[in-house]
Each structure stands twice: as structure tokens, then as C-alpha cells.
Write a protein that holds these residues in place. Sequence first.
Motif, mmCIF file in Angstrom:
data_model
loop_
_atom_site.group_PDB
_atom_site.id
_atom_site.type_symbol
_atom_site.label_atom_id
_atom_site.label_comp_id
_atom_site.label_asym_id
_atom_site.label_seq_id
_atom_site.Cartn_x
_atom_site.Cartn_y
_atom_site.Cartn_z
ATOM 1 N N VAL A 218 0.860 -1.177 0.091
ATOM 2 C CA VAL A 218 0.001 0.092 0.005
ATOM 3 C C VAL A 218 1.080 1.183 -0.212
ATOM 4 O O VAL A 218 1.968 1.230 0.565
ATOM 5 C CB VAL A 218 -0.935 0.055 1.350
ATOM 6 N N GLY A 219 0.500 2.354 -0.740
ATOM 7 C CA GLY A 219 1.315 3.489 -0.743
ATOM 8 C C GLY A 219 0.365 4.673 -1.166
ATOM 9 O O GLY A 219 -0.942 4.413 -1.219
ATOM 10 N N LEU A 220 0.980 5.875 -1.108
ATOM 11 C CA LEU A 220 0.161 7.069 -1.496
ATOM 12 C C LEU A 220 0.081 7.418 -2.843
ATOM 13 O O LEU A 220 1.399 7.149 -3.617
ATOM 14 C CB LEU A 220 0.847 8.287 -0.712
ATOM 15 N N ALA A 221 -1.160 7.663 -3.430
ATOM 16 C CA ALA A 221 -0.957 8.012 -4.812
ATOM 17 C C ALA A 221 -0.598 9.368 -5.050
ATOM 18 O O ALA A 221 -0.570 10.337 -4.153
ATOM 19 C CB ALA A 221 -2.663 8.261 -5.014
ATOM 20 N N PRO A 222 0.237 9.668 -6.287
ATOM 21 C CA PRO A 222 0.832 10.963 -6.584
ATOM 22 C C PRO A 222 -0.185 11.998 -6.785
ATOM 23 O O PRO A 222 -1.393 11.660 -7.210
ATOM 24 C CB PRO A 222 1.587 10.620 -7.792
ATOM 25 N N GLY A 223 0.163 13.267 -6.252
ATOM 26 C CA GLY A 223 -0.723 14.109 -6.428
ATOM 27 C C GLY A 223 -1.691 14.465 -5.484
ATOM 28 O O GLY A 223 -2.578 15.432 -5.468
ATOM 29 N N GLY A 224 -1.695 13.994 -4.161
ATOM 30 C CA GLY A 224 -2.393 13.952 -3.109
ATOM 31 C C GLY A 224 -2.300 15.369 -2.240
ATOM 32 O O GLY A 224 -1.031 16.142 -2.663
ATOM 33 N N ASP A 225 -3.214 15.817 -1.480
ATOM 34 C CA ASP A 225 -3.059 17.334 -0.718
ATOM 35 C C ASP A 225 -2.171 16.905 0.274
ATOM 36 O O ASP A 225 -2.656 16.253 1.295
ATOM 37 C CB ASP A 225 -4.386 17.939 -0.281
ATOM 38 N N PRO A 226 -0.766 17.235 0.510
ATOM 39 C CA PRO A 226 -0.124 16.764 1.849
ATOM 40 C C PRO A 226 -0.465 17.711 3.119
ATOM 41 O O PRO A 226 -0.034 17.428 4.133
ATOM 42 C CB PRO A 226 1.381 16.901 1.404
ATOM 43 N N THR A 227 -1.110 18.755 3.011
ATOM 44 C CA THR A 227 -1.424 19.669 4.042
ATOM 45 C C THR A 227 -2.546 19.205 4.863
ATOM 46 O O THR A 227 -2.878 19.978 5.885
ATOM 47 C CB THR A 227 -1.735 21.003 3.418
ATOM 48 N N ARG A 228 -3.468 18.199 4.500
ATOM 49 C CA ARG A 228 -4.244 17.816 5.439
ATOM 50 C C ARG A 228 -4.218 16.284 5.478
ATOM 51 O O ARG A 228 -3.677 15.447 4.955
ATOM 52 C CB ARG A 228 -5.625 18.058 4.792
ATOM 53 N N THR A 229 -4.827 15.742 6.624
ATOM 54 C CA THR A 229 -4.694 14.281 7.036
ATOM 55 C C THR A 229 -6.035 13.439 6.193
ATOM 56 O O THR A 229 -7.157 13.902 6.007
ATOM 57 C CB THR A 229 -5.139 13.798 8.571
ATOM 58 N N ARG A 230 -5.520 12.318 5.564
ATOM 59 C CA ARG A 230 -6.508 11.592 4.582
ATOM 60 C C ARG A 230 -6.720 10.256 5.301
ATOM 61 O O ARG A 230 -5.815 9.786 5.709
ATOM 62 C CB ARG A 230 -5.914 11.475 3.274
ATOM 63 N N THR A 231 -8.046 9.573 5.234
ATOM 64 C CA THR A 231 -8.241 8.474 5.875
ATOM 65 C C THR A 231 -8.984 7.396 4.748
ATOM 66 O O THR A 231 -9.473 7.959 3.851
ATOM 67 C CB THR A 231 -9.044 8.389 7.185
ATOM 68 N N ALA A 232 -8.492 6.319 4.886
ATOM 69 C CA ALA A 232 -9.170 5.153 4.147
ATOM 70 C C ALA A 232 -9.075 4.030 4.374
ATOM 71 O O ALA A 232 -8.851 3.906 5.827
ATOM 72 C CB ALA A 232 -8.423 5.295 2.609
#
Length: 379
Positions: A218-232
Motif C-alpha cells: 500500500v502507498g500514497l497516490a501521487p498528486g494528493g494534498d499533503p497539507t491535510r490528513t486523509r483516511t481510507a
Amino acid sequence: MLISPRRLCASLVVLAATATLAPAGSSSAATEARPTVRVTAVTGSDRVTDEGTEVRATFTLANRTDVRQAPRRATVFIVATDRPVGSQRRYRVGATRTPALPAGARRTVRAFGTVPPTAVAGSYHVRVCLPPSPGGRCAVSRTAVVQVGPAALAAEPRALTFTGTAPPLQDVRITNVGQSRTNRVTLALGGPDAAAFTTSEGTCGPWLVPGASCTAQVGLAPGGDPTRTRTASLVVAGGGRGATTVPLEATAAPTGLSISPAAWDYGSVTIGQTATRTFRLVNGGDTDLPLTRGDLSDYGNFLFDYVEGENTCLQNVIPAHGFCTFSVAFAPTATGPLATTATFGGGELTATSELTGTGVGPAVRPTARAGRPYAVDRS
């Protein structure tokens, strides 16, 4: 025309031999096809063990002849009878050597075996066969007496956390902790920020036998917003007991220099002993950061511990959105609460972590002295 006596005798011999042959379908041929030993009264049970599902079979052998029958090898199967004959699921679970049978005798035989790991979950009858296996030499239990439990998937670690804009991929180990093989192991992403993550099957194949594992990533997709916390969540399916869910979280990337953890308490440590903790110095900036300072406010009870492989901050440069590690040991020389501040800096950036611990005096042992009661030796 006259027939010579010699030719007449030869013809009579041929006719006599022909008359003695048994016709097709006679009782002699039927007796030959009839099984000499018959399997009857098959019953069974199951028991779940650390090695899988154990099958216990009991059956009766009957000698249908008037001569002694030698020992044979009986094979035990489990059969799912929920399908038409010819397409039934059948698995070999074991075999046993049967006793010799006197003429007309009957014997009860017990056999044990283990359901193979490739078996699928379900209800099964027990089938016992003697080789070779024409119709009369196999018998099946009247009811389904063996239950093979479903597959179940477990994931480790149970949750994943990502920090920064481009953290490395993380592995998820998926193990079949059930009693039967899985279906194809599938991975899916769900939750409010599922698009912010990526996943790959890695070594996970079509199915897993009990106890087997595979590794997904599992990894992070490119182009995400690094300034906020994301959950999935990562949803792992394929077991018979429902899907397994692994929570995912991508925390907001730090924008400066920070130490993790920002505070640490070593607890109580006896004088003369040492407790060590490794810390992470994180560069949240977009450029590499040369380190110009690394210090402790109290070197009397705390010191940098230069353990090989755990002090990468000695390289003096932290890459952009990267980190280095350092270790601090607590070696109290006095009793009571003690504290220090770890400070690192580079350029105009500074990060600190507050470290505390309690020094404890060495244990005092009572000693015996001649002619006196037990006293405490404080020397």
C-alpha cells in the motif's frame, strides 16, 4: 464315406472340451466378479487440531468367502454429495492397513486422517475403499459427518500510517488463519479518501491454504494534498468469514524541522544501568537540510548513544521530506527526577524534544553479623 477311428476320436475330444466351457453370464463368472471383502457400516467424526481438521472413520469389513483373506490397505476419503455423481468434490484424507479375515469373518476397523489444505469449506460424507475399487468395495457414510470450517484472513499490521508527500510503500502480510483454503485474495480501497492511496497484490495469488501467507503493498497516490490528513481502508476479501479491513491514514506533512517523539519519559532506572531510546528527526521542507547543531542540556545523566545503524543523523544532511535517527541513553548518576532537552538545528530551523527519567538507588540487601541481629549494611 467311411471315417477312420482315429479321426472320430479326435472329434469327440473337441466336442467334450467345448461342452465343459461355462457360458457367458453363468454363476461361475458372477462369483468371480463378486467382491471377496466388502466394506459396510461406515461412520465418522471430525476434530479441529493445530494441524487442521482430523477425520476419524470407523467401518466394518466382511469376508464373503470360505477362505482366509490377507490384510489389505483401505483408503479413506471425504466426499461432498451436494453435486451429481462424477462432479462431487472428493479428497483423500488417509489410509490404514486392515487385519486378515478368517473365512466368513467380520471385523471393525478404525482409521485416522487429516483433511488436505486444498479442501474447500463444506459438509462431507466419509468414504472408505479397498483396492481395486469396483462397486462393492467402497462404502459411504449415510450422513455428512465431517465439517470443514471456512477460511479466514488476518492482516498484519492492523493499521498503516503514512507521513510526508512521498513515503515509501508499506507491506501488509495477509495470512489464512482458517480451516480451509480461501478463494482468490482480492484487495480494494474504500473510505472517504480512497483515491489518495494505491495498492498492489504483491505475492498474493489465486488462493491461500490454511497457514499460508502473502504480501500486498500500500502507498500514497501521487498528486494528493499533503497539507491535510486523509483516511481510507484496505479491504481484503477471499475468506469465508467476511472481509478483513486495515485502516489507512496519511497525516499532514510537517513543514519545518521536528523530533518524534517530541517528549519521552524513560521511567525509573537504577543507578549503574542504562535505558536507550531512538528518535526521528524529520525535515518537512522541500530542500535538503544540513545539520549544524545537535546537543543535550544535561550530559551528566543523558548522553548520545552512537549505536551503529541507529544514528543516521551523523551524516549531517537530512533530505527534503526525509528524516534521520539518533539515540539518547539515560544513565542516572543520582536519584530522583532528572531531565534534559535534546536540540537539533540547521539553518534557521530548530527542533527540541523533552526527555525525563527517574534515578533509583541500588537495592540494599540485609546482611548477617556474628553476635548481632540482622542489620542493613550501608557501607
